[in-house]
Design an enzyme around this catalytic site. Structure first.
Site, PDB file in Angstrom:
ATOM      1  N   HIS A 149       0.807  -1.227   0.000  1.00 16.19           N
ATOM      2  CA  HIS A 149       0.000   0.000   0.000  1.00 16.19           C
ATOM      3  C   HIS A 149       0.837   1.273   0.000  1.00 16.19           C
ATOM      4  CE1 HIS A 149       0.996  -0.161   4.237  1.00 16.19           C
ATOM      5  NE2 HIS A 149       0.582   1.075   4.360  1.00 16.19           N
TER       6      HIS A 149
HETATM    7  C1  UD1 Z   1      -2.072   5.085   6.550  1.00 13.16           C
HETATM    8  C2  UD1 Z   1      -0.737   5.382   7.221  1.00 13.16           C
HETATM    9  C3  UD1 Z   1       0.217   4.203   7.018  1.00 13.16           C
HETATM   10  C4  UD1 Z   1      -0.405   2.913   7.463  1.00 13.16           C
HETATM   11  C5  UD1 Z   1      -1.726   2.730   6.719  1.00 13.16           C
HETATM   12  C6  UD1 Z   1      -2.361   1.434   7.179  1.00 13.16           C
HETATM   13  C7  UD1 Z   1      -0.181   7.772   7.200  1.00 13.16           C
HETATM   14  C8  UD1 Z   1       0.733   8.781   6.647  1.00 13.16           C
HETATM   15  N1  UD1 Z   1      -0.105   6.546   6.661  1.00 13.16           N
HETATM   16  O1  UD1 Z   1      -1.824   5.077   5.162  1.00 13.16           O
HETATM   17  O2  UD1 Z   1       1.372   4.418   7.789  1.00 13.16           O
HETATM   18  O3  UD1 Z   1       0.462   1.835   7.161  1.00 13.16           O
HETATM   19  O4  UD1 Z   1      -2.568   3.839   7.025  1.00 13.16           O
HETATM   20  O5  UD1 Z   1      -3.577   1.169   6.704  1.00 13.16           O
HETATM   21  O6  UD1 Z   1      -0.939   8.072   8.088  1.00 13.16           O
HETATM   22  N2  UD1 Z   1      -9.261   5.365   2.357  1.00 13.16           N
HETATM   23  C9  UD1 Z   1     -10.510   4.794   2.218  1.00 13.16           C
HETATM   24  N3  UD1 Z   1     -11.119   4.328   3.346  1.00 13.16           N
HETATM   25  C10 UD1 Z   1     -10.544   4.402   4.590  1.00 13.16           C
HETATM   26  C11 UD1 Z   1      -9.267   4.989   4.689  1.00 13.16           C
HETATM   27  C12 UD1 Z   1      -8.652   5.451   3.567  1.00 13.16           C
HETATM   28  O7  UD1 Z   1     -11.049   4.705   1.134  1.00 13.16           O
HETATM   29  O8  UD1 Z   1     -11.157   3.965   5.570  1.00 13.16           O
HETATM   30  C13 UD1 Z   1      -8.557   5.864   1.160  1.00 13.16           C
HETATM   31  C14 UD1 Z   1      -8.339   7.361   1.231  1.00 13.16           C
HETATM   32  O9  UD1 Z   1      -9.347   8.014   0.568  1.00 13.16           O
HETATM   33  C15 UD1 Z   1      -7.009   7.561   0.568  1.00 13.16           C
HETATM   34  C16 UD1 Z   1      -6.295   6.245   0.741  1.00 13.16           C
HETATM   35  O10 UD1 Z   1      -7.263   5.287   1.142  1.00 13.16           O
HETATM   36  O11 UD1 Z   1      -7.136   7.812  -0.795  1.00 13.16           O
HETATM   37  C17 UD1 Z   1      -5.171   6.349   1.740  1.00 13.16           C
HETATM   38  O12 UD1 Z   1      -5.656   6.642   3.060  1.00 13.16           O
HETATM   39  P1  UD1 Z   1      -4.765   7.486   4.094  1.00 13.16           P
HETATM   40  O13 UD1 Z   1      -5.406   7.512   5.425  1.00 13.16           O
HETATM   41  O14 UD1 Z   1      -4.442   8.804   3.489  1.00 13.16           O
HETATM   42  O15 UD1 Z   1      -3.380   6.735   4.198  1.00 13.16           O
HETATM   43  P2  UD1 Z   1      -3.004   5.196   4.104  1.00 13.16           P
HETATM   44  O16 UD1 Z   1      -2.387   4.916   2.781  1.00 13.16           O
HETATM   45  O17 UD1 Z   1      -4.157   4.357   4.541  1.00 13.16           O
END
Ligand code: UD1
Length: 366
Positions: free
Chosen positions: A212
């Site tokens: 991811h």
């Molecule tokens: C975050 C953490 C990472 C961790 C990961 C585990 C940071 C900088 N990164 O990354 O260290 O390993 O979580 O899961 O905080 N999204 C959804 N649904 C959700 C959550 C996110 O659709 O419930 C989508 C968001 O719209 C976004 C993407 O997933 O486009 C990434 O989500 P984000 O919270 O920004 O960071 P992660 O990549 O999940």
């Protein structure tokens, strides 16, 4: 007797695993007449049921007292929204201590907000460093640790990093690993995922894959090449890939992928760790999973150039493969020829870390 209110901050999936044993230990302390109270603050960084609520249920975490509801956004948007909403909460009802865990955006944003209002900060999993500033988590770790009052650490390496930045030893508490508390607490409760029979999975005869990190999955060509290589080199064994929402976005644009890679929804805690425990090996770009593999003695190949958790390599079952998937071949040859190293468990990763943290907090408030 006045009580002492600790805000426990959680925002993203790995945080939930790390706070569960701390909350449990705070409650035990309360039940035996202690003064520490907690307020569980969910920032809302992860909000899908599979990324959040399911973990709360399986890990027995109570409903959050507060949900800041920030949702998705860029790093800056998320940081800003969390800070604005948490500051409002602290203005209305201040706490005595802000306890943050890990390295996600919520960790850093709440630490900054609290410290600016002169509320002391405790950081669980402090002091670890990858040295890779292209990872948002590394920036989050460095910023958080630069304004932390009490450092709870998982390793002697982390202690050393902190001492090198002139943190006094009296503020460093080597307590172990709360993520491993959760794992050991739940080891007997792990359950096979719903697709176990449908995919005809057999113990030790499949791989688990998680990817991811933006550098691995945000660019279609890089990600596709990685999946093609993994599919080719795993000798037709099933590769179970629970797909994180970030990864799903790129994946929807890629076609013609190997049939032995099975894309599934993000798994909840008990199912995911069942898969890991019984896998032939795990291929990942996560940090926390490398720790869980170490404790369960499962071979782990990390598709990154660095790790903030070096003990998973020096003591545990993890190897850094780098981001060029061509490097996987050597590692898989070693695995299939039975030559993978056998790991052991790092010091104090013994299931008692939550309790150690709470007993330190009790002493701090006297
Ligand atoms: C975050 C953490 C990472 C961790 C990961 C585990 C940071 C900088 N990164 O990354 O260290 O390993 O979580 O899961 O905080 N999204 C959804 N649904 C959700 C959550 C996110 O659709 O419930 C989508 C968001 O719209 C976004 C993407 O997933 O486009 C990434 O989500 P984000 O919270 O920004 O960071 P992660 O990549 O999940």
């Amino acid at each position: 007797m006045t009580s002492y209110l600790v805000d426990i901050i959680a925002g993203a999936r790995p945080n939930f695993v790390k706070i569960a044993p701390i909350i449990r230990a705070v409650k035990e302390q309360q039940n035996s007449g202690g003064r520490i109270r907690y307020r569980l603050v969910h920032t809302g960084q992860h909000y899908d049921a599979q990324m959040s609520v399911d973990f709360f249920i399986q890990l027995g975490i109570p409903e959050p007292d507060i949900n800041l509801g920030v949702g998705s956004g860029t790093q800056a948007e998320q940081t800003a929204a969390i800070m604005i909403n948490y500051e409002k909460l602290l203005h209305k009802t201040p706490s005595n201590l802000c306890l943050v865990v890990g390295d996600v955006t919520s960790t850093m944003a709440c630490a900054i907000t609290a410290q600016k209002l002169q509320i002391p900060v405790a950081h669980v999993e402090a002091g670890i460093r990858s040295g890779d500033w292209s990872m948002p988590e590394e920036i989050n770790r460095m910023v958080t640790d630069s304004i932390t009052n009490y450092f709870f650490t998982t390793s002697e390496t982390a202690n050393e990093h902190l001492r090198r930045t002139s943190v006094e030893s009296s503020r460093i508490f080597f307590v172990g690993n709360t993520m491993i508390d959760s794992l050991l607490n739940n080891m007997e409760r792990l359950i096979p995922p719903s697709f176990w029979n449908e995919f005809k999975l057999e113990i030790g005869e499949y791989f688990v894959l998680t990817l991811h990190r933006p550098c691995n999955v945000d660019t279609i060509d890089i990600f596709k090449k990685m999946l093609l290589t993994i599919g080719e080199q795993t000798r037709n064994l099933p590769v179970i890939f629970p797909v994180h929402p970030r990864t799903a976005k790129t994946l929807s644009c890629i076609h013609g992928l190997p049939e032995n890679i099975r894309f599934v929804e993000p798994q909840s805690y008990l199912e995911f760790n069942y898969l890991v425990k019984n896998a032939k090996a795990v291929i990942t770009d996560s940090g926390g999973i490398t720790e869980e593999c170490t404790v369960m003695n499962v071979p782990c190949m990390t598709l990154r150039n660095s790790t903030e958790r070096p003990e998973t390599v020096t003591i545990g079952t993890n190897e850094l493969i780098g981001t060029d998937p061509a490097n996987l071949q050597l590692a898989l040859d070693k695995l299939f020829s039975g030559g993978w190293k056998v790991g052991s468990t790092p010091e104090k990763w013994d299931g008692k870390t939550g309790k150690r943290i709470v007993s330190v907090l009790e002493k701090l408030i006297i």
